[in-house]
Design a protein around this motif. Structure first.
Motif, PDB file in Angstrom:
ATOM      1  N   PHE A  56       0.866  -1.181   0.000  1.00 21.13           N
ATOM      2  CA  PHE A  56       0.000   0.000   0.000  1.00 21.13           C
ATOM      3  C   PHE A  56       0.899   1.226   0.000  1.00 21.13           C
ATOM      4  N   VAL A  57       0.920   1.958  -1.116  1.00 18.46           N
ATOM      5  CA  VAL A  57       1.866   3.056  -1.328  1.00 18.46           C
ATOM      6  C   VAL A  57       1.190   4.402  -1.109  1.00 18.46           C
ATOM      7  N   ARG A  58       1.891   5.293  -0.395  1.00 12.27           N
ATOM      8  CA  ARG A  58       1.422   6.660  -0.149  1.00 12.27           C
ATOM      9  C   ARG A  58       2.581   7.621  -0.408  1.00 12.27           C
ATOM     10  N   SER A  59       2.230   8.848  -0.746  1.00 13.21           N
ATOM     11  CA  SER A  59       3.228   9.904  -0.874  1.00 13.21           C
ATOM     12  C   SER A  59       3.509  10.482   0.505  1.00 13.21           C
ATOM     13  N   THR A  60       4.778  10.695   0.832  1.00 18.67           N
ATOM     14  CA  THR A  60       5.112  11.275   2.139  1.00 18.67           C
ATOM     15  C   THR A  60       4.867  12.782   2.142  1.00 18.67           C
ATOM     16  N   THR A  61       4.631  13.366   0.966  1.00 12.18           N
ATOM     17  CA  THR A  61       4.432  14.819   0.901  1.00 12.18           C
ATOM     18  C   THR A  61       3.021  15.229   0.482  1.00 12.18           C
ATOM     19  N   MET A  62       2.329  14.407  -0.305  1.00 13.73           N
ATOM     20  CA  MET A  62       1.036  14.829  -0.863  1.00 13.73           C
ATOM     21  C   MET A  62      -0.177  14.156  -0.233  1.00 13.73           C
ATOM     22  N   ASP A  63      -0.029  12.949   0.287  1.00 22.24           N
ATOM     23  CA  ASP A  63      -1.181  12.201   0.787  1.00 22.24           C
ATOM     24  C   ASP A  63      -1.468  12.484   2.258  1.00 22.24           C
ATOM     25  N   ALA A  64      -2.728  12.301   2.632  1.00 24.16           N
ATOM     26  CA  ALA A  64      -3.119  12.364   4.047  1.00 24.16           C
ATOM     27  C   ALA A  64      -2.790  11.006   4.678  1.00 24.16           C
ATOM     28  N   TRP A  65      -2.275  11.034   5.901  1.00 23.39           N
ATOM     29  CA  TRP A  65      -1.889   9.813   6.605  1.00 23.39           C
ATOM     30  C   TRP A  65      -2.719   9.661   7.872  1.00 23.39           C
ATOM     31  N   LYS A  66      -3.178   8.437   8.132  1.00 27.56           N
ATOM     32  CA  LYS A  66      -3.901   8.136   9.359  1.00 27.56           C
ATOM     33  C   LYS A  66      -2.876   7.853  10.461  1.00 27.56           C
ATOM     34  N   PRO A  67      -3.219   8.119  11.720  1.00 25.79           N
ATOM     35  CA  PRO A  67      -2.288   7.846  12.825  1.00 25.79           C
ATOM     36  C   PRO A  67      -1.754   6.406  12.825  1.00 25.79           C
ATOM     37  N   GLN A  68      -2.619   5.442  12.512  1.00 29.19           N
ATOM     38  CA  GLN A  68      -2.194   4.038  12.501  1.00 29.19           C
ATOM     39  C   GLN A  68      -1.131   3.790  11.413  1.00 29.19           C
ATOM     40  N   GLN A  69      -1.276   4.459  10.266  1.00 31.60           N
ATOM     41  CA  GLN A  69      -0.291   4.314   9.183  1.00 31.60           C
ATOM     42  C   GLN A  69       1.045   4.918   9.601  1.00 31.60           C
ATOM     43  N   LEU A  70       1.002   6.073  10.272  1.00 32.85           N
ATOM     44  CA  LEU A  70       2.243   6.697  10.750  1.00 32.85           C
ATOM     45  C   LEU A  70       2.923   5.798  11.776  1.00 32.85           C
ATOM     46  N   ARG A  71       2.122   5.144  12.609  1.00 34.50           N
ATOM     47  CA  ARG A  71       2.669   4.226  13.620  1.00 34.50           C
ATOM     48  C   ARG A  71       3.410   3.059  12.938  1.00 34.50           C
ATOM     49  N   LEU A  72       2.844   2.532  11.853  1.00 31.48           N
ATOM     50  CA  LEU A  72       3.509   1.449  11.120  1.00 31.48           C
ATOM     51  C   LEU A  72       4.853   1.922  10.555  1.00 31.48           C
ATOM     52  N   MET A  73       4.897   3.165  10.090  1.00 28.56           N
ATOM     53  CA  MET A  73       6.147   3.715   9.559  1.00 28.56           C
ATOM     54  C   MET A  73       7.159   3.888  10.689  1.00 28.56           C
ATOM     55  N   GLU A  74       6.663   4.294  11.852  1.00 32.68           N
ATOM     56  CA  GLU A  74       7.532   4.489  13.012  1.00 32.68           C
ATOM     57  C   GLU A  74       8.131   3.161  13.470  1.00 32.68           C
ATOM     58  N   LEU A  75       7.318   2.103  13.456  1.00 33.86           N
ATOM     59  CA  LEU A  75       7.772   0.777  13.879  1.00 33.86           C
ATOM     60  C   LEU A  75       8.674   0.124  12.821  1.00 33.86           C
ATOM     61  N   GLY A  76       8.494   0.539  11.576  1.00 28.90           N
ATOM     62  CA  GLY A  76       9.254  -0.054  10.482  1.00 28.90           C
ATOM     63  C   GLY A  76      10.552   0.679  10.219  1.00 28.90           C
ATOM     64  N   GLY A  77      10.683   1.145   8.993  1.00 26.26           N
ATOM     65  CA  GLY A  77      11.921   1.804   8.575  1.00 26.26           C
ATOM     66  C   GLY A  77      12.714   0.901   7.650  1.00 26.26           C
TER      67      GLY A  77
END
Length: 110
Positions: A56-77
């Motif tokens: 599931f691909v999102r733009s880090t600059t243009m798309d709206a992000w849900k808190p849960q999606q940001l959490r997945l990015m925080e846990l990942g990397g």
């Protein structure tokens, strides 16, 4: 905090996140929420072609992000994903479509 500030911080704190996880290009502006990794425009196109059930691909600059999606990015990397793939014998240079269709990638998504 805005998602833009979140991604700036993620990339400042983790140098691996400053390049595309698949192609090594600088300043990736796309991400795979499914794998918590950062992607170049070129790699994001390949990820999109795999289908949202794989990446599931999102733009880090243009798309709206849900808190849960940001959490997945925080846990990942990028570093965590690359280490996981290496542990499971997935080569860094394996073609993107093949790499993300492996059993290891499927486990990681869960």
């Amino acid at each position: 905090a805005t998602s833009r500030a979140f991604f700036r911080r993620q990339q400042e704190e983790e140098p691996e996140n400053q390049v595309c996880v698949d192609l090594g290009s600088a300043e990736p502006q796309w991400a795979s929420v499914s794998h918590g990794c950062y992607l170049s425009l070129e790699a994001s196109g390949v990820h999109r072609s795999l289908g949202v059930h794989i990446s599931f691909v999102r733009s880090t600059t243009m798309d709206a992000w849900k808190p849960q999606q940001l959490r997945l990015m925080e846990l990942g990397g990028n570093a965590r994903l690359k280490a996981f793939f290496r542990e499971h014998g997935i080569a860094d240079d394996m073609p993107i479509a093949q790499k993300y269709n492996t059993r290891a990638a499927e486990w990681y998504r869960k």
